[in-house]
Design an enzyme around this catalytic site. Structure first.
Site, PDB file in Angstrom:
ATOM      1  N   GLY A 164       0.783  -1.282   0.159  1.00  0.00           N
ATOM      2  CA  GLY A 164      -0.135  -0.004  -0.113  1.00  0.00           C
ATOM      3  C   GLY A 164       0.816   1.199   0.036  1.00  0.00           C
ATOM      4  O   GLY A 164       1.947   1.389  -0.125  1.00  0.00           O
ATOM      5  N   CYS A 165       0.210   2.456   0.515  1.00  0.00           N
ATOM      6  CA  CYS A 165       0.817   3.573   0.222  1.00  0.00           C
ATOM      7  C   CYS A 165       1.996   3.868   1.043  1.00  0.00           C
ATOM      8  O   CYS A 165       2.780   4.816   0.651  1.00  0.00           O
ATOM      9  CB  CYS A 165      -0.335   4.801   0.353  1.00  0.00           C
ATOM     10  N   PHE A 166       2.365   3.320   1.932  1.00  0.00           N
ATOM     11  CA  PHE A 166       3.378   3.653   2.822  1.00  0.00           C
ATOM     12  C   PHE A 166       4.836   2.886   2.362  1.00  0.00           C
ATOM     13  O   PHE A 166       5.759   3.407   2.634  1.00  0.00           O
ATOM     14  CB  PHE A 166       3.119   3.032   4.509  1.00  0.00           C
TER      15      PHE A 166
END
Length: 394
Positions: A164-166
């Site tokens: 995901g986005c991290f």
């Protein structure tokens, strides 16, 4: 025996900190403008009868601060795959067929640009880190990219799926450890994201899914990381000073994604910006305490722009000047949220705008900076960066 072992370990390690030596990015050619997107989205998903929901979606798009996004999925592809346009239709096979092929292809474009800027033969790449949210397969996208680029069969590969986005921060953390603990290592890091797994039609009972449809875009970014750069032939852009990961307290379930027959579903709680802004000060204090830095306007900023509300609340909470998050906001405006690839696009934006403005360093004229990745967990990656002087700058 002990002294000899110590000598071996010393010889295996690099002497200096890891640095970013080159950056390359790529997007699909298909650009979609945010002002036109609600009409397009409701037409292509055959949802124009949901007039109130369409108005809500228009407001989401208007508030997103996004001007355009790039997507591999064209109108032609979606017409050929109507189940992808539905909200609850089995469609994973069709989605997988797309991303398993296209994620490595998009990655190749970004990687080729990074390797060209680096200026060394690709045979010098010792490690490959590949990250993507979609398209789990065996052998993976790391293997496919190795073949597409013609890297050595002995390149040491690491594959990260569905982080995901991290994860733009995660790959930098891993690359730093690899570069600093393997003398002479040159690590190719690639994040490639295609929304074919998350695209789906609207639902009146799942507005959080609609938020994702308003924000996400496709893109790939690649960087070369290495320690002890050759002063004659390599030009560092940023040093990777420290890297850490943490799970925010009381944040379980704030962002979830689940792979199902209908694709990768996306669930988002409203208070994600609040959770991040509430905890960001501690992340900064922990990261910058060794440097004695505590003025957050004295550093340059590369923050994952999950959406405008996250950037707005971080700015308010820390009392940041408006220009501090300008690079992050510009990437959001021009590309949307590209998940893990976003912060690497912002890293590229930062060094370019610093050079164009005649700044003294790659970090807007400042020495120290921070890169933040935010994503499912809620997980936060915090990378402390050190800029380098720009040749010829006043």
């Amino acid at each position: 025996m002990a002294p000899a072992m110590e000598e071996i370990r010393q010889a295996q390690r690099a002497e200096g900190p890891a640095a970013v030596l080159a950056i390359g990015t790529s997007t699909p050619p298909n650009a979609l403008y945010q002002a036109d997107y609600p009409d397009y989205y409701f037409r292509i998903t055959k949802s124009e009868h949901l007039t109130e929901l369409k108005e809500k979606f228009k407001r989401m798009c208007d508030k997103s601060m996004i001007k355009k996004r790039y997507m591999y999925l064209t109108e032609e592809i979606l017409k050929e795959n109507p189940n992808i346009c539905a909200f609850m239709a089995p469609s994973l096979d069709a989605r997988q067929d797309i991303v398993v092929t296209e994620v490595p292809k998009l990655a190749k474009e970004a990687a080729a640009r990074a390797i060209k800027e680096w200026g060394h033969p690709k045979s010098r790449i010792t490690h490959l880190i590949f990250c993507t949210t979609s398209g789990i397969d065996m052998p993976g996208a790391d293997y496919q990219l190795t073949r597409l680029l013609g890297l050595r069969p002995s390149v040491n590969r690491f594959m990260l799926y569905q982080q995901g986005c991290f994860a733009g921060g995660t790959v930098l953390r891993l690359a730093k450890d690899l570069a600093e603990n393997n003398a002479g290592a040159r690590v190719l890091v690639v994040c490639s994201e295609i929304t074919a797994v998350t695209f789906r039609g609207p639902s009146e009972s799942h507005l959080d899914s609609l938020v994702g449809q308003a924000l996400f875009g496709d893109g790939a970014a690649a960087i070369i990381v290495g320690s002890d750069p050759d002063s004659a032939t390599e030009r560092p852009l940023f040093q990777l000073v420290s890297a850490s990961q943490t799970i925010l307290p009381e944040s379980e379930g704030a962002i979830d994604g689940h792979l199902r027959e209908i694709g990768l579903t996306f669930h988002l709680l409203k208070d994600v910006p609040g959770l991040i802004s509430k905890n960001i000060q501690k992340c900064l204090l922990d990261a910058f305490k060794p440097l004695g830095v505590h003025d957050w306007n004295s550093i340059f900023w590369i923050a994952h722009p999950g959406g405008p509300a996250i950037l707005d609340q971080v700015e308010i909470k820390l009392g940041l000047k408006a220009e501090k998050l300008a690079a992050s906001r510009n990437v959001l405006a021009e590309y949307g949220n590209m998940s893990s690839a976003c912060v690497l696009f912002i890293l590229d934006e930062m060094r370019r705008r610093s050079a164009e403005a005649g700044q003294a360093t790659t970090g807007e004229g400042l020495e120290w900076g921070v890169l933040f990745g935010f994503g499912p967990g809620l997980t936060v990656e915090t990378i402390v960066l050190r800029s380098v002087p720009i040749a010829g700058a006043e």
